[in-house]
Design a protein around this motif. Structure first.
Motif, PDB file in Angstrom:
ATOM      1  N   UNK A  97      -6.140  18.761  13.560  1.00 36.33           N
ATOM      2  CA  UNK A  97      -6.647  17.394  13.691  1.00 36.33           C
ATOM      3  C   UNK A  97      -6.368  16.855  15.093  1.00 36.33           C
ATOM      4  N   UNK A  98      -6.977  17.488  16.085  1.00 35.23           N
ATOM      5  CA  UNK A  98      -6.897  17.012  17.465  1.00 35.23           C
ATOM      6  C   UNK A  98      -8.083  16.106  17.758  1.00 35.23           C
ATOM      7  N   UNK A  99      -7.996  15.365  18.836  1.00 30.20           N
ATOM      8  CA  UNK A  99      -9.079  14.445  19.185  1.00 30.20           C
ATOM      9  C   UNK A  99     -10.380  15.214  19.434  1.00 30.20           C
ATOM     10  N   UNK A 100     -10.287  16.346  20.112  1.00 27.87           N
ATOM     11  CA  UNK A 100     -11.480  17.136  20.422  1.00 27.87           C
ATOM     12  C   UNK A 100     -12.108  17.671  19.143  1.00 27.87           C
ATOM     13  N   UNK A 109     -16.105  18.582  18.006  1.00 27.38           N
ATOM     14  CA  UNK A 109     -16.438  19.899  17.456  1.00 27.38           C
ATOM     15  C   UNK A 109     -16.866  19.808  15.998  1.00 27.38           C
ATOM     16  N   UNK A 110     -16.029  19.249  15.147  1.00 23.19           N
ATOM     17  CA  UNK A 110     -16.378  19.131  13.724  1.00 23.19           C
ATOM     18  C   UNK A 110     -17.134  17.816  13.512  1.00 23.19           C
ATOM     19  N   UNK A 111     -18.398  17.845  13.872  1.00 22.17           N
ATOM     20  CA  UNK A 111     -19.191  16.613  13.922  1.00 22.17           C
ATOM     21  C   UNK A 111     -20.052  16.371  12.685  1.00 22.17           C
ATOM     22  N   UNK A 112     -20.269  17.418  11.877  1.00 19.66           N
ATOM     23  CA  UNK A 112     -21.258  17.239  10.806  1.00 19.66           C
ATOM     24  C   UNK A 112     -21.023  18.223   9.663  1.00 19.66           C
ATOM     25  N   UNK A 113     -21.509  17.818   8.490  1.00 21.37           N
ATOM     26  CA  UNK A 113     -21.524  18.704   7.342  1.00 21.37           C
ATOM     27  C   UNK A 113     -22.762  19.574   7.373  1.00 21.37           C
ATOM     28  N   UNK A 114     -22.922  20.372   6.308  1.00 20.76           N
ATOM     29  CA  UNK A 114     -24.048  21.301   6.369  1.00 20.76           C
ATOM     30  C   UNK A 114     -24.536  21.666   4.973  1.00 20.76           C
ATOM     31  N   UNK A 115     -25.800  21.339   4.710  1.00 21.99           N
ATOM     32  CA  UNK A 115     -26.492  21.840   3.533  1.00 21.99           C
ATOM     33  C   UNK A 115     -26.189  21.125   2.243  1.00 21.99           C
ATOM     34  N   UNK A 137      -9.654   7.974  25.281  1.00 20.94           N
ATOM     35  CA  UNK A 137     -10.155   9.339  25.486  1.00 20.94           C
ATOM     36  C   UNK A 137     -11.643   9.360  25.795  1.00 20.94           C
ATOM     37  N   UNK A 138     -12.380   8.390  25.247  1.00 15.46           N
ATOM     38  CA  UNK A 138     -13.816   8.317  25.539  1.00 15.46           C
ATOM     39  C   UNK A 138     -14.046   8.135  27.035  1.00 15.46           C
ATOM     40  N   UNK A 139     -13.156   7.415  27.686  1.00 12.70           N
ATOM     41  CA  UNK A 139     -13.309   7.129  29.110  1.00 12.70           C
ATOM     42  C   UNK A 139     -12.882   8.311  29.980  1.00 12.70           C
TER      43      UNK A 139
END
Length: 899
Positions: free
Chosen positions: A413-416, A421-427, A521-523
């Motif tokens: 559970x890192x910010x990245x 990286x884990x931006x979406x589910x699938x199917x 972090x966004x900045x």
């Protein structure tokens, strides 16, 4: 002293700058989001309404309070300390405020500060002000005061808001003026008497006149609020309200108006005795006529002949309540319930039987989680029921595989990982509601990652960036590859190719959203590029509510796979109000009236990949929605513009259906006398689940309604008489076009016993062989779970179907092991629904599938033997039935050899 003042001023300006910048960032960030969705006009309308209401009420308060303080200051300047100062600790301590210039600066700051608060409080009601400016007619007048219903939904709420705000302004202004006079020793209490300078007294009487004017407005509004009275036997104005309270209010309104004029024109006659006399008369009328008289009328005139007196008002309540909840168009039809259905009737309704939902959503979600989450970070938020046109009209259960950040392993559970990286589910996963594999599992027709389909369903874009569990913001099109889906021991990565989210290419935008989300972090992240996009408000309910906060939203959005191979979410939205006159509210909260008007006027469609949101109007006759359409002409779309493949998946929402059933349980009694006695009150039946009783929930089913030609998708629920377990009616809502939204209530004969769900449950438990087998299973390290009991109308009869699941104590995968069917006095528990039905109707198992349609066998001779066999079966002619079945078997065998 000057240095300290300068520091205070500098700090105040710093706080003001930070507040304004934070406000700007929040609004600017949201404006970019609205603009990306094509709804910038909606945002601008909202902001303009908020700013206008803030500025208007801010200046009204500042002007009113400021003028009163200015008037008080001028009188003080002319009459410096007309009353001896005396010994007063508070005035001694605050004597520095008497310095004229400093005093006015302080009071100016105080007035502006409270003006900001008063303006902000008023701006919270911006949607009420917009509705006030864009009213629509309901074309229905209430019978007491003769106003259109629209007056109560659009105008009266604003009058109440303004009046409450007005009283607050008066109280604050009076306090300021009184404190000002007190500090300047113009008002004092000495020698057991209040000493007040003449012009100050006139000033305070002027404020009292404004207060009396507000009281006059208060009783005018109370007059209209009688249509929400709970004094009578039915909600709304009662006999006592109409014939006692209304005359009393009208009298007190006239007297209050007279008192207001006397206070305003006091300087002309300058006689306090007149004001005091008028006030005494006003109080006597208030106590005697407004408070006591209506109670006497209720006790001595209404109570002895209550039914006679209240009958017309009960009729008003019934009429307006049924209209407010959409119950006035319910079709009531008799259902014979003669229970004479035969196995042939079952065969004729094979599409109904084959779509009986054997998979309860509660154990099914556990099965999905164990079999199809694939990886730890995936999750099924809900399992919903829908229908698809494959080779046949098929009812299915399906769930969307989402990826909430909370499910990512703790060490990962890192910010990245969480945001890049884990931006979406699938199917999705899908199974027919009635099909079972040999090991008691659902027959998954869409499964795995990437999804595989055994039915004609196009699966093209399966990424789920917007869903029910997507609560955190994500950044896409960054230099980091997005995880798409797992494939064996490896992972497949992707880059987002849609237009969802806000472009975040400039440094200023990154600063805006870093501030908005309090995430530096966004900045400073180095992963962003000129094509990067920021997705937020990804939870579909939050997303829709941000665009249209004036609508209420259903708790059960559901996913749909479109013909274009993409996943969409459909969420029902409601127009609601608690101001519909005479209508029974869902809850009678003494502080805040519950909702008493609801319409499912809007279907919200959200693209799971791009996040596009569309609001489709399904009830253009809803006057409340017509007002919203006037306010937001670019927000709503006609239902005809919804893609046809999505129109085929709209369904009647269970939340609304539950509300309508709750109200209809009492309001099917349209005769005021019957309603008064509550002699035919209905209730939702109880069912057993996991050892406890709970209210039965409505269920979707594909079936052919009585006297209808084709099967259709409906939502239905059986109903019981109050405090009894037998069934008295069943209610359904049609879901398929062109009959979408039609409500039908089938009433059952009162002269015979029709078993309700709890009575069927008791009969099942009393069946020795069933009880013994289930008890044995429960003692072997497993847990028995009974699913939803379904009441299925077939012809003029009822079949009761209940699935039984077995779950190992060591495992979490419920398996469907048995199906219980009850018909008349017969109960059967078998491995499959087909076997249970055959046992109920005493049909021997034959090689042909008895629940398949008796057609399309490819041979006229086979069809002829089959039809003859059915005729002999109906006549209980078992000898000829057997002969025809043998001939049918021989014919089918020859056909098989010829292939």
């Amino acid at each position: 002293m000057n240095k300290n003042i300068n520091r205070v001023i500098a700090f105040a300006f710093f706080i003001l700058f930070i507040s304004l910048f934070s406000l700007f960032v929040g609004y600017y960030g949201d404006w970019l989001w609205f603009k990306n969705l094509g709804y910038s006009s909606v945002f601008e309308t909202n902001i303009l309404a908020q700013i206008t209401s803030f500025v208007l009420f801010f200046f009204i308060f500042v002007l009113f309070a400021g003028l009163n303080l200015y008037y008080a200051h001028n009188k003080h300047a002319e009459h410096q300390n007309p009353i001896p100062f005396g010994d007063d600790d508070l005035r001694q301590k605050l004597s520095f405020l008497n310095h004229t210039k400093f005093s006015m600066w302080v009071w100016g700051v105080v007035v502006v500060f409270f003006g900001l608060i008063m303006g902000s409080s008023a701006s919270e009601y911006w949607i009420d002000f917009l509705k006030f400016l864009h009213p629509s007619s309901f074309h229905l007048q209430e019978p007491i005061l003769g106003q259109d219903v629209g007056f109560y939904l659009f105008s009266l709420p604003v009058y109440q808001i303004v009046l409450n705000w007005y009283f607050t302004m008066l109280v604050l202004s009076t306090f300021f003026v009184g404190f000002f006079y007190y500090m300047h020793n113009i008002v004092n209490y000495q020698d057991n008497r209040l000493r007040l300078e003449t012009k100050a007294k006139r000033h305070l009487l002027l404020l009292a006149a404004f207060f009396a004017l507000g009281v006059c407005g208060y009783y005018i509004i109370e007059l209209y609020n009688l249509l929400y009275s709970s004094n009578g036997v039915a909600y709304g104005a009662s006999y006592m309200d109409v014939y006692a309270q209304i005359p009393a209010y009208k009298t007190i309104i006239v007297l209050t108006a007279v008192l207001t004029l006397l206070l305003f024109f006091y300087p002309l006659y300058n006689k306090m005795q007149v004001v005091v006399g008028a006030l005494i008369v006003w109080l006597l009328v208030l106590i005697g006529f407004v408070w006591i008289y209506p109670s006497l009328v209720e006790q001595y005139i209404v109570k002895p002949t209550e039914l006679q007196k209240e009958t017309p008002f009960i009729a008003n309540n019934i009429k307006f309540t049924t209209k407010a909840y959409g119950l006035d168009k319910i079709q009531v039809k008799p259902f014979a319930a003669d229970n004479n259905a035969s196995y042939q009737d079952v065969l004729k309704n094979h599409n109904t039987i084959k779509n009986i939902r054997l998979w309860d959503r509660r154990p099914l979600i556990q099965t999905y989680k164990q079999l199809q989450e694939i990886r730890l970070y995936y999750d099924f938020k809900n399992i919903e029921v829908d229908r698809y046109h494959f080779n046949n009209y098929t009812e299915v259960a399906l769930g969307a595989r989402e990826l909430p950040a909370s499910e990512i392993p703790y060490r990962a559970q890192t910010w990245v990982n969480e945001h890049l990286i884990y931006t979406h589910g699938y199917g999705i996963v899908m199974n027919p509601v009635n099909e079972i594999t040999s090991n008691g599992m659902p027959n998954l027709i869409v499964k795995d990652i990437p999804p595989l389909s055994s039915v004609p369903l196009k699966l093209k874009q399966m990424g789920i960036y917007y869903g029910q569990a997507t609560d955190q913001f994500v950044l896409v099109n960054t230099k980091a590859k997005e995880f798409d889906y797992p494939k064996g021991a490896k992972n497949v990565y992707t880059h987002y190719k849609g237009n969802g989210g806000v472009e975040i290419s400039s440094l200023f935008k990154r600063l805006v959203y870093a501030w908005k989300f309090s995430d530096i972090n966004i900045l400073f992240t180095t992963y962003l590029s000129d094509k990067s996009r920021l997705m937020f408000y990804r939870n579909i309910t939050e997303r829709a509510a941000t665009l249209a906060p004036f609508l209420a939203y259903d708790r059960q959005p559901y996913s749909v796979v479109g013909k274009d191979g993409k996943i969409y979410w459909i969420q029902d939205a409601y127009t609601t109000s608690n101001m519909y006159p005479y209508s029974e509210p869902l809850s009678r909260n003494p502080i805040r009236r519950g909702v008493n008007y609801i319409k499912n006027s809007v279907k919200v469609v959200i693209d799971a990949y791009n996040g596009d949101v569309s609001f489709y109007v399904v009830d253009p006759h809803d006057a409340l929605l017509q007002t919203y359409e006037k306010i937001y002409p670019k927000l709503f779309k006609p239902f005809a513009t919804m893609p046809k493949f999505l129109q085929a998946h709209i369904r009647y929402p269970t939340d609304l259906f539950n509300i309508q059933v709750k109200i209809y349980n009492a309001y099917h009694m349209t005769d005021p006398k019957v309603f008064y006695n509550q002699e035919d009150y209905w209730q939702i039946p109880n069912v057993i689940y996991q050892g406890g009783q709970q209210k039965m929930v409505p269920y979707y089913i594909i079936m052919r309604l009585p006297k209808m030609k084709n099967e259709e998708y409906i939502l239905m629920l059986p109903l019981n008489p109050s405090k009894k377990d037998n069934m008295v009616a069943w209610m359904c809502a049609r879901c398929d076009m062109p009959h979408y939204g039609d409500l039908i209530v089938y009433t059952l004969p009162k002269e015979k016993l029709i078993y309700g769900p709890m009575q069927i449950e008791a009969r099942i438990n009393q069946k020795p062989e069933i009880s013994a087998e289930l008890t044995l299973w429960g003692q072997e390290g497993s847990r028995v779970i009974k699913g939803n009991q379904l009441v299925i109308p077939i012809k003029n009869s009822f079949l009761y179907v209940e699935p039984v699941y077995l779950q190992s104590e060591q495992g979490q995968i419920p398996q469907l092991k048995r199906v219980i069917v009850v018909f008349k006095d017969k109960i059967a528990m078998r491995r499959t629904l087909d076997e249970a039905l055959q046992a109920i109707f005493h049909i021997a198992t034959v090689k042909n599938e008895s629940l398949k349609a008796p057609a399309v066998q490819g041979n006229k001779e086979a069809l002829r033997h089959y039809n003859k066999a059915l005729q002999f079966l109906q006549q209980d002619n078992w000898i000829d039935f057997g002969k025809e079945m043998q001939k049918l078997q021989s014919t089918l065998s020859k056909m098989s050899q010829n292939r």
